[in-house]
Write a protein that holds these residues in place. Sequence first.
Motif, mmCIF file in Angstrom:
data_model
loop_
_atom_site.group_PDB
_atom_site.id
_atom_site.type_symbol
_atom_site.label_atom_id
_atom_site.label_comp_id
_atom_site.label_asym_id
_atom_site.label_seq_id
_atom_site.Cartn_x
_atom_site.Cartn_y
_atom_site.Cartn_z
ATOM 1 N N ASP A 1 70.158 -45.125 -95.876
ATOM 2 C CA ASP A 1 70.967 -46.263 -95.152
ATOM 3 C C ASP A 1 71.835 -45.565 -93.983
ATOM 4 N N PHE A 2 72.422 -46.434 -93.404
ATOM 5 C CA PHE A 2 73.183 -46.401 -92.187
ATOM 6 C C PHE A 2 74.607 -46.079 -92.665
ATOM 7 N N HIS A 3 75.100 -44.928 -93.091
ATOM 8 C CA HIS A 3 76.230 -44.459 -93.630
ATOM 9 C C HIS A 3 77.098 -43.614 -92.514
ATOM 10 N N PRO A 4 78.165 -44.212 -91.919
ATOM 11 C CA PRO A 4 78.825 -43.442 -90.785
ATOM 12 C C PRO A 4 79.073 -41.973 -91.019
ATOM 13 N N SER A 5 79.916 -41.698 -92.118
ATOM 14 C CA SER A 5 80.203 -40.131 -92.402
ATOM 15 C C SER A 5 79.168 -39.352 -92.496
ATOM 16 N N THR A 6 77.960 -39.896 -93.067
ATOM 17 C CA THR A 6 76.847 -38.921 -93.344
ATOM 18 C C THR A 6 76.189 -38.661 -92.007
ATOM 19 N N LEU A 7 76.113 -39.738 -91.246
ATOM 20 C CA LEU A 7 75.489 -39.589 -89.850
ATOM 21 C C LEU A 7 76.229 -38.838 -88.823
ATOM 22 N N VAL A 8 77.454 -38.941 -88.790
ATOM 23 C CA VAL A 8 78.162 -38.016 -88.047
ATOM 24 C C VAL A 8 78.145 -36.586 -88.552
ATOM 25 N N HIS A 9 78.154 -36.315 -89.515
ATOM 26 C CA HIS A 9 78.017 -35.025 -90.045
ATOM 27 C C HIS A 9 76.446 -34.236 -89.932
ATOM 28 N N TYR A 10 75.510 -35.260 -89.726
ATOM 29 C CA TYR A 10 74.163 -34.881 -89.471
ATOM 30 C C TYR A 10 74.139 -34.654 -87.987
ATOM 31 N N PHE A 11 74.844 -35.319 -87.150
ATOM 32 C CA PHE A 11 74.742 -35.247 -85.762
ATOM 33 C C PHE A 11 75.499 -33.871 -85.379
ATOM 34 N N LEU A 12 76.523 -33.704 -86.210
ATOM 35 C CA LEU A 12 77.377 -32.163 -85.927
ATOM 36 C C LEU A 12 76.497 -31.075 -86.284
ATOM 37 N N GLU A 13 75.642 -31.187 -87.304
ATOM 38 C CA GLU A 13 74.649 -30.164 -87.774
ATOM 39 C C GLU A 13 73.680 -30.071 -86.570
ATOM 40 N N ASN A 14 73.158 -30.825 -86.038
ATOM 41 C CA ASN A 14 72.102 -30.870 -85.105
ATOM 42 C C ASN A 14 72.743 -30.204 -83.816
ATOM 43 N N ILE A 15 73.810 -30.473 -83.201
ATOM 44 C CA ILE A 15 74.468 -30.128 -82.228
ATOM 45 C C ILE A 15 74.953 -28.766 -82.443
ATOM 46 N N ASP A 16 75.561 -28.353 -83.622
ATOM 47 C CA ASP A 16 75.834 -26.895 -83.738
ATOM 48 C C ASP A 16 74.841 -26.124 -83.949
ATOM 49 N N SER A 17 73.522 -26.503 -84.244
ATOM 50 C CA SER A 17 72.493 -25.435 -84.118
ATOM 51 C C SER A 17 72.135 -24.910 -82.686
ATOM 52 N N TYR A 18 72.655 -25.575 -81.644
ATOM 53 C CA TYR A 18 72.580 -25.082 -80.187
ATOM 54 C C TYR A 18 73.739 -24.226 -80.009
ATOM 55 N N SER A 19 74.886 -24.642 -80.527
ATOM 56 C CA SER A 19 75.957 -23.939 -80.106
ATOM 57 C C SER A 19 75.999 -22.468 -80.762
ATOM 58 N N LYS A 20 75.636 -22.243 -81.899
ATOM 59 C CA LYS A 20 75.286 -21.029 -82.674
ATOM 60 C C LYS A 20 74.510 -20.174 -81.805
ATOM 61 N N GLN A 21 73.662 -20.768 -80.990
ATOM 62 C CA GLN A 21 72.694 -19.889 -80.114
ATOM 63 C C GLN A 21 73.260 -19.853 -78.525
ATOM 64 N N ASN A 22 74.734 -20.225 -78.569
ATOM 65 C CA ASN A 22 75.301 -20.344 -77.056
ATOM 66 C C ASN A 22 74.512 -21.161 -76.276
ATOM 67 N N GLN A 23 73.788 -22.380 -76.613
ATOM 68 C CA GLN A 23 73.181 -23.130 -75.715
ATOM 69 C C GLN A 23 73.903 -24.451 -75.517
ATOM 70 N N LEU A 24 73.720 -24.953 -74.340
ATOM 71 C CA LEU A 24 74.380 -26.441 -74.262
ATOM 72 C C LEU A 24 73.348 -27.292 -74.506
ATOM 73 N N VAL A 25 74.077 -28.424 -74.938
ATOM 74 C CA VAL A 25 72.987 -29.619 -75.360
ATOM 75 C C VAL A 25 73.625 -30.890 -74.941
ATOM 76 N N ARG A 26 72.849 -31.915 -74.516
ATOM 77 C CA ARG A 26 72.792 -33.294 -74.351
ATOM 78 C C ARG A 26 72.553 -34.087 -75.323
ATOM 79 N N THR A 27 73.089 -35.242 -75.633
ATOM 80 C CA THR A 27 72.145 -36.128 -76.389
ATOM 81 C C THR A 27 71.871 -37.525 -75.911
ATOM 82 N N TRP A 28 70.617 -38.029 -76.475
ATOM 83 C CA TRP A 28 70.399 -39.394 -76.311
ATOM 84 C C TRP A 28 69.887 -40.012 -77.401
ATOM 85 N N GLY A 29 70.668 -41.084 -77.763
ATOM 86 C CA GLY A 29 70.550 -41.739 -79.205
ATOM 87 C C GLY A 29 70.146 -43.223 -79.171
ATOM 88 N N HIS A 30 69.023 -43.621 -79.392
ATOM 89 C CA HIS A 30 68.480 -44.904 -79.434
ATOM 90 C C HIS A 30 69.189 -45.535 -80.866
#
Length: 186
Positions: A90-119
């Motif tokens: 389901d569309f659960h806000p706190s779960t989605l924010v955490h999932y978003f954070l996990e995805n962008i953190d994978s780049y941060s851990k590698q010292n890479q910049l990331v931009r996001t586009w979400g439809h």
Amino acid sequence: MDNNMKQLIENMQQSGGGHILYCFNELETYIENEATFIIAGVEQGDNILVVENDRIFPFVQKKLQLHLNEEQLKKVNLINNFDFYCFHGDFHPSTLVHYFLENIDSYSKQNQLVRTWGHVEWGQEDQASVAIGEYEKGIDKLITERGLISVCAYDDLRVPETLKADLIKHHEILITDEKITILNNR
């Protein structure tokens, strides 16, 4: 809108990021703007996390292949938007924010910049509007803290006016097919 989109992204990069609301009506214009955003980011050395549906992304991919080489295309990472927004059924806000954070953190851990586009898409559920507003509020906080450039795209015909008003509160810039509006929410 191509040049306006490129200029907007350059300005946002220089000012430490930003949160963009894109309410679209014309699919071809949307695809062009999504491709422009991705190409500009990759050309500036960033990774791009794209959350898009399986119907639209092949059209974007064709445009990317005209402008980016194989190495650059590796910087574009796709997640199906249904899989992303319904991560736990389901569309659960706190779960989605955490999932978003996990995805962008994978780049941060590698010292890479990331931009996001979400439809952002959802089913016919009436409660989705409230959940989407809460999700955008949480994402807005993360984007501001991390200095990200992030686009949240919505099919304008599917967005009720109450939700649109809520979305406008949690974004700095509103893009439509015709124009870019600075919202001054900061």
